[in-house]
Design an enzyme around this catalytic site. Structure first.
Site, short mmCIF file in Angstrom:
data_model
loop_
_atom_site.label_atom_id
_atom_site.label_comp_id
_atom_site.label_asym_id
_atom_site.label_seq_id
_atom_site.Cartn_x
_atom_site.Cartn_y
_atom_site.Cartn_z
N ASP A 56 0.82 -1.21 0.00
CA ASP A 56 0.00 0.00 0.00
C ASP A 56 0.86 1.26 0.00
O ASP A 56 1.98 1.26 0.53
CB ASP A 56 -0.92 -0.02 1.24
CG ASP A 56 -2.10 0.93 1.10
OD1 ASP A 56 -2.35 1.42 -0.02
OD2 ASP A 56 -2.77 1.19 2.12
N GLY A 57 0.33 2.32 -0.58
CA GLY A 57 0.99 3.62 -0.51
C GLY A 57 1.54 4.13 -1.84
O GLY A 57 2.22 5.16 -1.86
N GLU A 70 0.98 -13.11 12.64
CA GLU A 70 1.58 -11.94 13.29
C GLU A 70 1.43 -10.77 12.32
O GLU A 70 1.65 -10.91 11.12
CB GLU A 70 3.07 -12.21 13.57
CG GLU A 70 3.32 -13.31 14.58
CD GLU A 70 2.80 -12.97 15.97
OE1 GLU A 70 2.83 -11.79 16.35
OE2 GLU A 70 2.34 -13.90 16.66
N SER A 108 -8.19 -4.64 5.18
CA SER A 108 -8.82 -4.35 3.89
C SER A 108 -9.20 -5.63 3.14
O SER A 108 -8.87 -5.79 1.95
CB SER A 108 -7.91 -3.46 3.03
OG SER A 108 -7.62 -2.26 3.69
N LEU A 162 10.69 -20.48 -4.28
CA LEU A 162 9.61 -19.69 -3.68
C LEU A 162 8.29 -19.84 -4.46
O LEU A 162 8.30 -19.83 -5.68
CB LEU A 162 10.03 -18.22 -3.69
CG LEU A 162 9.02 -17.24 -3.11
CD1 LEU A 162 9.27 -17.05 -1.62
CD2 LEU A 162 9.12 -15.90 -3.82
N SER A 213 -7.56 -5.67 -5.02
CA SER A 213 -8.66 -6.21 -4.22
C SER A 213 -9.97 -6.15 -5.01
O SER A 213 -10.08 -5.42 -6.00
CB SER A 213 -8.81 -5.40 -2.92
OG SER A 213 -9.40 -4.14 -3.20
N THR A 214 -10.97 -6.90 -4.53
CA THR A 214 -12.28 -6.86 -5.19
C THR A 214 -12.88 -5.46 -5.07
O THR A 214 -13.74 -5.09 -5.87
CB THR A 214 -13.25 -7.89 -4.54
OG1 THR A 214 -13.13 -7.82 -3.12
CG2 THR A 214 -12.91 -9.30 -4.98
N HIS A 270 2.53 3.34 -9.02
CA HIS A 270 2.28 1.92 -9.30
C HIS A 270 3.46 1.32 -10.08
O HIS A 270 3.84 0.18 -9.85
CB HIS A 270 0.99 1.75 -10.10
CG HIS A 270 -0.25 2.17 -9.34
ND1 HIS A 270 -0.46 1.82 -8.02
CD2 HIS A 270 -1.33 2.90 -9.72
CE1 HIS A 270 -1.62 2.32 -7.62
NE2 HIS A 270 -2.15 2.99 -8.62
N ARG A 326 -4.98 -1.80 8.90
CA ARG A 326 -6.21 -2.57 8.68
C ARG A 326 -5.91 -3.66 7.65
O ARG A 326 -4.91 -3.60 6.93
CB ARG A 326 -7.36 -1.68 8.20
CG ARG A 326 -7.03 -0.83 6.97
CD ARG A 326 -8.23 -0.02 6.50
NE ARG A 326 -7.86 0.91 5.43
CZ ARG A 326 -7.56 2.20 5.62
NH1 ARG A 326 -7.61 2.72 6.81
NH2 ARG A 326 -7.22 2.96 4.59
N GLY A 360 -0.03 5.53 -4.33
CA GLY A 360 -0.62 6.82 -4.69
C GLY A 360 0.00 7.95 -3.89
O GLY A 360 0.34 9.01 -4.44
N ARG A 361 0.17 7.72 -2.57
CA ARG A 361 0.76 8.77 -1.73
C ARG A 361 2.22 9.03 -2.09
O ARG A 361 2.69 10.17 -2.04
CB ARG A 361 0.61 8.39 -0.25
CG ARG A 361 -0.78 8.72 0.31
CD ARG A 361 -1.05 8.01 1.58
NE ARG A 361 -1.42 6.61 1.33
CZ ARG A 361 -1.52 5.69 2.25
NH1 ARG A 361 -1.26 6.00 3.51
NH2 ARG A 361 -1.87 4.46 1.93
C1 IPE Z 1 -5.53 -2.74 -0.13
O1 IPE Z 1 -5.17 -1.41 -0.30
C2 IPE Z 1 -5.49 -3.46 -1.43
C3 IPE Z 1 -4.16 -3.64 -2.03
C4 IPE Z 1 -3.03 -3.26 -1.52
C5 IPE Z 1 -4.16 -4.33 -3.29
P1 IPE Z 1 -6.24 -0.24 -0.50
O2 IPE Z 1 -5.47 1.00 -0.64
O3 IPE Z 1 -7.17 -0.59 -1.60
O4 IPE Z 1 -7.04 -0.31 0.88
P2 IPE Z 1 -7.93 0.77 1.61
O5 IPE Z 1 -8.96 1.22 0.63
O6 IPE Z 1 -7.04 1.89 2.03
O7 IPE Z 1 -8.50 0.05 2.80
C1 IPE Z 2 -1.48 0.27 -3.42
O1 IPE Z 2 -1.31 1.64 -3.43
C2 IPE Z 2 -1.79 -0.28 -4.81
C3 IPE Z 2 -3.16 -0.82 -4.93
C4 IPE Z 2 -4.07 -0.81 -4.00
C5 IPE Z 2 -3.50 -1.42 -6.22
P1 IPE Z 2 -2.53 2.66 -3.43
O2 IPE Z 2 -2.90 2.95 -4.84
O3 IPE Z 2 -3.63 2.16 -2.58
O4 IPE Z 2 -1.85 3.93 -2.79
P2 IPE Z 2 -2.48 4.95 -1.73
O5 IPE Z 2 -3.04 4.14 -0.61
O6 IPE Z 2 -3.54 5.71 -2.46
O7 IPE Z 2 -1.33 5.80 -1.32
MG MG Z 3 -4.09 2.39 -0.59
#
Ligand code: IPE
Ligand code: IPE
Ligand code: MG
Length: 227
Positions: free
Chosen positions: A16-17, A195, A184, A126, A61-62, A33, A182, A19-20
């Site tokens: 995750d992260g 863990e 998610s 792996l 994710s779905t 990405h 979380r 986008g930020r």
């Molecule tokens: C969870 O991240 C899904 C993936 C990393 C593929 P999200 O960015 O979609 O989750 P939420 O919306 O912050 O809970």
């Molecule tokens: C995780 O990064 C990639 C996917 C969920 C596909 P995000 O795209 O959720 O990035 P943030 O959470 O917006 O920073």
């Molecule tokens: Mg995210």
């Protein structure tokens, strides 16, 4: 001295992260990405070197279908390119498998996935489990429906476990990057005794050192399983 846990056989990561990371650099989300996809390769190698047997990566994710069509298209394009790389490196001893619902994924992506899955099926190193169009609740519902089609009228815990998308051991360690704490909808059934490790590092900045730090933290955990 406190006894250290043995290394985790199965590590699962909520990547995750992206986008930020891009926003902080004033770049389009897609660039986050793109960098994130490169990290996947590096972390797969790090996991292999650390002796991890199963690595589950949450790629889509779905609920991620709620994003803009442009972002979804960019993610699918990157997935396709990453699969091409794994196809070319099929001799790296990594076996690819997928967890998730196939329908809704494009025909071209599915064909490419199947191609890499088949090309790497005999690899003994792996196992890389890509959670793609994956939802933990959906996985449990799909298992229950499969049991109904098998004529089951009473369900035991082992029936669900055996009918999840893949019959892997439960993850020992679940890592989530980017500071969110979380699940998610990730591995809801399997996470019962995993863990959890949360790091503020954004996925595109995650690297072998960050991965090693998570394994070190895990080694200090005392797992009790209710005992
Ligand atoms: C969870 O991240 C899904 C993936 C990393 C593929 P999200 O960015 O979609 O989750 P939420 O919306 O912050 O809970
Ligand atoms: C995780 O990064 C990639 C996917 C969920 C596909 P995000 O795209 O959720 O990035 P943030 O959470 O917006 O920073
Ligand atoms: Mg995210």
């Amino acid at each position: 001295m406190q006894k250290l846990s043995p290394p985790p056989a199965h590590v699962a990561i909520i990547m995750d992260g992206n986008g930020r990371w891009a926003a902080a650099k004033k770049l389009p989300r897609e660039e986050g990405h793109r960098k994130g996809a490169q990290v996947v390769e590096a972390v797969t190698k790090a996991a292999q070197n650390a002796g991890v047997k199963y690595l589950t990566l949450y790629a889509f994710s779905t609920e991620n279908w709620r994003r803009s069509p442009a972002e979804i298209a960019a993610l699918m394009r990157l997935l396709s390119q990453t699969l091409d790389k794994y196809r070319a490196q099929k001799d790296n001893n990594v076996r690819l498998i997928v967890s998730g619902r196939r329908r809704k994924l494009g025909k071209a992506v599915l064909a490419k996935l199947d191609n890499v899955i088949n090309a790497t099926a005999k690899n003994k190193g792996l196992t890389l489990n890509l959670a793609l169009n994956y939802g933990g609740r959906q996985e449990i519902v799909d298992a229950a429906n499969k049991l109904l089609t098998l004529g089951k009228t009473k369900i035991a815990e082992a029936d669900i476990s055996k009918n999840l998308y893949n019959n892997l051991p439960a993850p020992d360690l679940i890592i989530r990057t980017s500071g969110e704490q979380r699940l998610s909808n990730f591995l809801l059934w399997q996470a019962a005794y995993s863990e959890l490790y949360f790091t503020p590092v954004l996925w595109p900045d995650f690297d072998e050192d960050a991965f090693t730090a998570a394994l070190k933290d895990y080694a200090r955990r005392q797992r009790r399983f209710g005992k």
